[in-house]
Design an enzyme around this catalytic site. Structure first.
Site, PDB file in Angstrom:
ATOM      1  N   ASP A   9       0.986  -1.261   0.159  1.00  0.00           N
ATOM      2  CA  ASP A   9       0.108  -0.015  -0.081  1.00  0.00           C
ATOM      3  C   ASP A   9       0.858   1.429   0.186  1.00  0.00           C
ATOM      4  O   ASP A   9       0.463   2.293   0.035  1.00  0.00           O
ATOM      5  CB  ASP A   9      -0.964   0.024   1.196  1.00  0.00           C
ATOM      6  CG  ASP A   9      -1.879   1.157   1.364  1.00  0.00           C
ATOM      7  OD1 ASP A   9      -2.485   1.442   0.136  1.00  0.00           O
ATOM      8  OD2 ASP A   9      -2.213   1.995   2.323  1.00  0.00           O
TER       9      ASP A   9
ATOM     10  N   HIS B 193      -1.741   3.976  -1.104  1.00  0.00           N
ATOM     11  CA  HIS B 193      -1.635   4.476   0.273  1.00  0.00           C
ATOM     12  C   HIS B 193      -2.913   4.768   0.924  1.00  0.00           C
ATOM     13  O   HIS B 193      -3.369   5.885   1.136  1.00  0.00           O
ATOM     14  CB  HIS B 193      -0.627   5.625   0.496  1.00  0.00           C
ATOM     15  CG  HIS B 193      -0.131   5.840   1.779  1.00  0.00           C
ATOM     16  ND1 HIS B 193       1.267   6.390   2.163  1.00  0.00           N
ATOM     17  CD2 HIS B 193      -0.690   5.795   3.040  1.00  0.00           C
ATOM     18  CE1 HIS B 193       1.482   6.410   3.318  1.00  0.00           C
ATOM     19  NE2 HIS B 193       0.276   6.091   3.864  1.00  0.00           N
TER      20      HIS B 193
HETATM   21  P1  NAD Z   1       2.988   2.251  16.771  1.00  0.00           P
HETATM   22  O1  NAD Z   1       3.886   3.335  17.099  1.00  0.00           O
HETATM   23  O2  NAD Z   1       1.700   2.002  17.585  1.00  0.00           O
HETATM   24  O3  NAD Z   1       3.704   0.813  16.556  1.00  0.00           O
HETATM   25  C1  NAD Z   1       5.065   0.662  15.764  1.00  0.00           C
HETATM   26  C2  NAD Z   1       5.669  -0.633  16.539  1.00  0.00           C
HETATM   27  O4  NAD Z   1       6.874  -0.710  15.674  1.00  0.00           O
HETATM   28  C3  NAD Z   1       6.138  -0.199  17.837  1.00  0.00           C
HETATM   29  O5  NAD Z   1       5.804  -1.470  18.719  1.00  0.00           O
HETATM   30  C4  NAD Z   1       7.586  -0.308  17.785  1.00  0.00           C
HETATM   31  O6  NAD Z   1       8.568  -0.807  18.938  1.00  0.00           O
HETATM   32  C5  NAD Z   1       7.845  -1.227  16.630  1.00  0.00           C
HETATM   33  N1  NAD Z   1       9.197  -1.124  15.942  1.00  0.00           N
HETATM   34  C6  NAD Z   1      10.150  -0.162  16.058  1.00  0.00           C
HETATM   35  N2  NAD Z   1      11.277  -0.318  15.266  1.00  0.00           N
HETATM   36  C7  NAD Z   1      10.898  -1.694  15.042  1.00  0.00           C
HETATM   37  C8  NAD Z   1      11.792  -2.683  14.323  1.00  0.00           C
HETATM   38  N3  NAD Z   1      13.340  -2.211  13.802  1.00  0.00           N
HETATM   39  N4  NAD Z   1      11.417  -3.977  14.008  1.00  0.00           N
HETATM   40  C9  NAD Z   1      10.256  -4.277  14.518  1.00  0.00           C
HETATM   41  N5  NAD Z   1       9.202  -3.202  15.131  1.00  0.00           N
HETATM   42  C10 NAD Z   1       9.726  -1.936  15.358  1.00  0.00           C
HETATM   43  O7  NAD Z   1       2.596   2.498  15.353  1.00  0.00           O
HETATM   44  P2  NAD Z   1       1.319   2.070  14.361  1.00  0.00           P
HETATM   45  O8  NAD Z   1       0.170   3.137  14.728  1.00  0.00           O
HETATM   46  O9  NAD Z   1       1.079   0.718  14.661  1.00  0.00           O
HETATM   47  O10 NAD Z   1       1.703   2.408  12.871  1.00  0.00           O
HETATM   48  C11 NAD Z   1       2.707   1.669  12.418  1.00  0.00           C
HETATM   49  C12 NAD Z   1       3.254   2.109  11.080  1.00  0.00           C
HETATM   50  O11 NAD Z   1       2.023   2.110  10.136  1.00  0.00           O
HETATM   51  C13 NAD Z   1       3.408   3.731  11.188  1.00  0.00           C
HETATM   52  O12 NAD Z   1       4.744   3.966  11.473  1.00  0.00           O
HETATM   53  C14 NAD Z   1       3.178   4.249   9.658  1.00  0.00           C
HETATM   54  O13 NAD Z   1       4.362   4.418   8.952  1.00  0.00           O
HETATM   55  C15 NAD Z   1       2.315   3.145   9.145  1.00  0.00           C
HETATM   56  N6  NAD Z   1       0.778   3.612   8.784  1.00  0.00           N
HETATM   57  C16 NAD Z   1       0.427   3.451   7.573  1.00  0.00           C
HETATM   58  C17 NAD Z   1      -0.673   3.966   7.306  1.00  0.00           C
HETATM   59  C18 NAD Z   1      -1.433   3.707   5.629  1.00  0.00           C
HETATM   60  O14 NAD Z   1      -2.237   4.317   5.376  1.00  0.00           O
HETATM   61  N7  NAD Z   1      -0.923   2.639   5.058  1.00  0.00           N
HETATM   62  C19 NAD Z   1      -1.693   4.699   7.961  1.00  0.00           C
HETATM   63  C20 NAD Z   1      -1.110   4.734   9.555  1.00  0.00           C
HETATM   64  C21 NAD Z   1       0.160   4.296   9.620  1.00  0.00           C
END
Ligand code: NAD
Length: 337
Positions: A261, A298
């Site tokens: 995405d 996205h």
């Molecule tokens: P979050 O902060 O709740 O969770 C992210 C997790 O990743 C945390 O638990 C963190 O410890 C972990 N992390 C950090 N470094 C890591 C590594 N090297 N290996 C494995 N895990 C690691 O964030 P979330 O709300 O779950 O969102 C995750 C990601 O989703 C965001 O950073 C964003 O990039 C993406 N996102 C995409 C969309 C979309 O429309 N496609 C929308 C919202 C968010």
């Protein structure tokens, strides 16, 4: 307070105007919607505004922030969760207020992740076209049961956990890797080392943020370490995977299928109608030639619930800044307006 909203789409206008007419009526906030992305070429449009509202592909690098500060912009409102596109050190140095929307709807992205997996696995996109053309052959539409399969989630934060819940409901065995382990995930699946997860999972799905340490997390070596023929899903940020290496892995059949995405060079393509233009991105065009690749632009976040929450929380963040109230969503608190 005058806000310049960059990369504004009709749906942004709909949900922000709705919030300004209801919960934030008389808030003293006036939004100007600009359909261009924030870049070196467009940054001057922010002159005369107090705040800038930005989305995922708006460029908030050091020099852009310097210029915004010179124009008198004091607050940057990110209407997204990820903040890899803003130079936080520069924002701090310039005393800017920066806030984001950390969790507008983890389920929206988790459910889209499953939509991609199900579409790619059961070929519903191809079936739809076939049936419309009167072709009821099943050859080429063969999928596999999700029930009993092993799913590896890299990142077990809000979206990772929401995704784990759904896969668990399908009867999958869920593995997780995260440097910061969460008891909530522990109740749904098993934490393992990253290499172990890659070697065992039939489906690997990325849910960690993009940072210097996660850039190209899925590189040639890690693709080699995956179970042969597994599916890779990325709904997080494009640069988590090395796309050139992924193309080679698809060509050698080491990677069985890819659902994304997000794409490393998406700022050149996504959120625009390019149907009448020539696409010059050779890597993207190569991806489009694989029948076992599905790409969406996205849209993981794109649900009514998420857009309403994004508008509400963004305006809440701005309100906190305006009245000098501590803001839980601030990445960079600053003196009040
Ligand atoms: P979050 O902060 O709740 O969770 C992210 C997790 O990743 C945390 O638990 C963190 O410890 C972990 N992390 C950090 N470094 C890591 C590594 N090297 N290996 C494995 N895990 C690691 O964030 P979330 O709300 O779950 O969102 C995750 C990601 O989703 C965001 O950073 C964003 O990039 C993406 N996102 C995409 C969309 C979309 O429309 N496609 C929308 C919202 C968010």
């Amino acid at each position: 307070m005058n806000v310049a909203m960059f990369s504004a789409q009709p749906y942004d206008r709909r949900f922000f105007d709705e919030a300004l007419r209801s919960a934030y009526a008389n808030s003293g906030v006036d939004i100007t919607y600009l359909d261009v992305a924030l870049s070196e070429d467009t940054v001057t449009l922010a002159q005369g505004f107090d705040a800038v509202c930005a989305f995922v592909n708006d460029d908030l690098n050091d020099s852009q922030l310097e210029r915004l500060a010179t124009f008198g912009v004091r607050a940057i409102l990110l209407r997204c969760a990820g903040f890899n596109h803003i130079d936080m050190a520069a924002a701090k140095r310039l005393g800017l207020f920066v806030a984001r929307v950390p969790a507008y709807s983890p389920e929206a992205v988790a459910e889209h992740t499953l939509a991609l997996v199900m579409t790619l696995n059961r070929h519903t996109h191809r079936a739809y076209n076939r049936v419309r053309e009167g072709n009821f052959m099943l050859d080429g539409l063969l999928g596999f049961n999700l029930h009993g399969k092993t799913v590896g989630l890299i990142g077990t934060g809000k979206i990772g956990i929401a995704t784990a819940r759904i896969f668990k409901g399908f009867g999958c065995h869920v593995l997780g890797y995260d440097p910061f382990e969460s008891p909530d995930f522990g109740a749904l699946g098993d934490y393992v080392a990253l290499d172990d997860l890659l070697a065992r999972a039939d489906i690997v799905s990325l849910h960690c943020p993009l940072s210097d340490s996660t850039h190209h997390l899925i590189d040639r070596d890690r693709l080699e370490g995956m179970k042969r023929g597994a599916m890779l899903v990325n709904t997080s940020r494009g640069a988590l995977i090395d796309t050139a290496a992924v193309i080679d892995a698809l060509k050698s059949h080491q990677l069985g299928a890819l659902a994304i995405d997000v794409y490393e060079q998406e700022s050149q393509l996504f959120f625009k109608d390019r149907s009448s233009a020539r696409i010059d991105d050779e890597v993207f065009l190569r991806l489009m030639t694989f029948p076992n690749v599905i790409v969406t632009g996205h849209q993981g976040f794109f649900t009514v619930e998420a857009l309403r929450e994004i508008a509400d929380v963004t305006l809440h963040n701005l309100h906190c800044y305006m009245v000098g109230k501590a803001c839980d969503n601030a990445l960079c608190p600053a003196a009040t307006a």
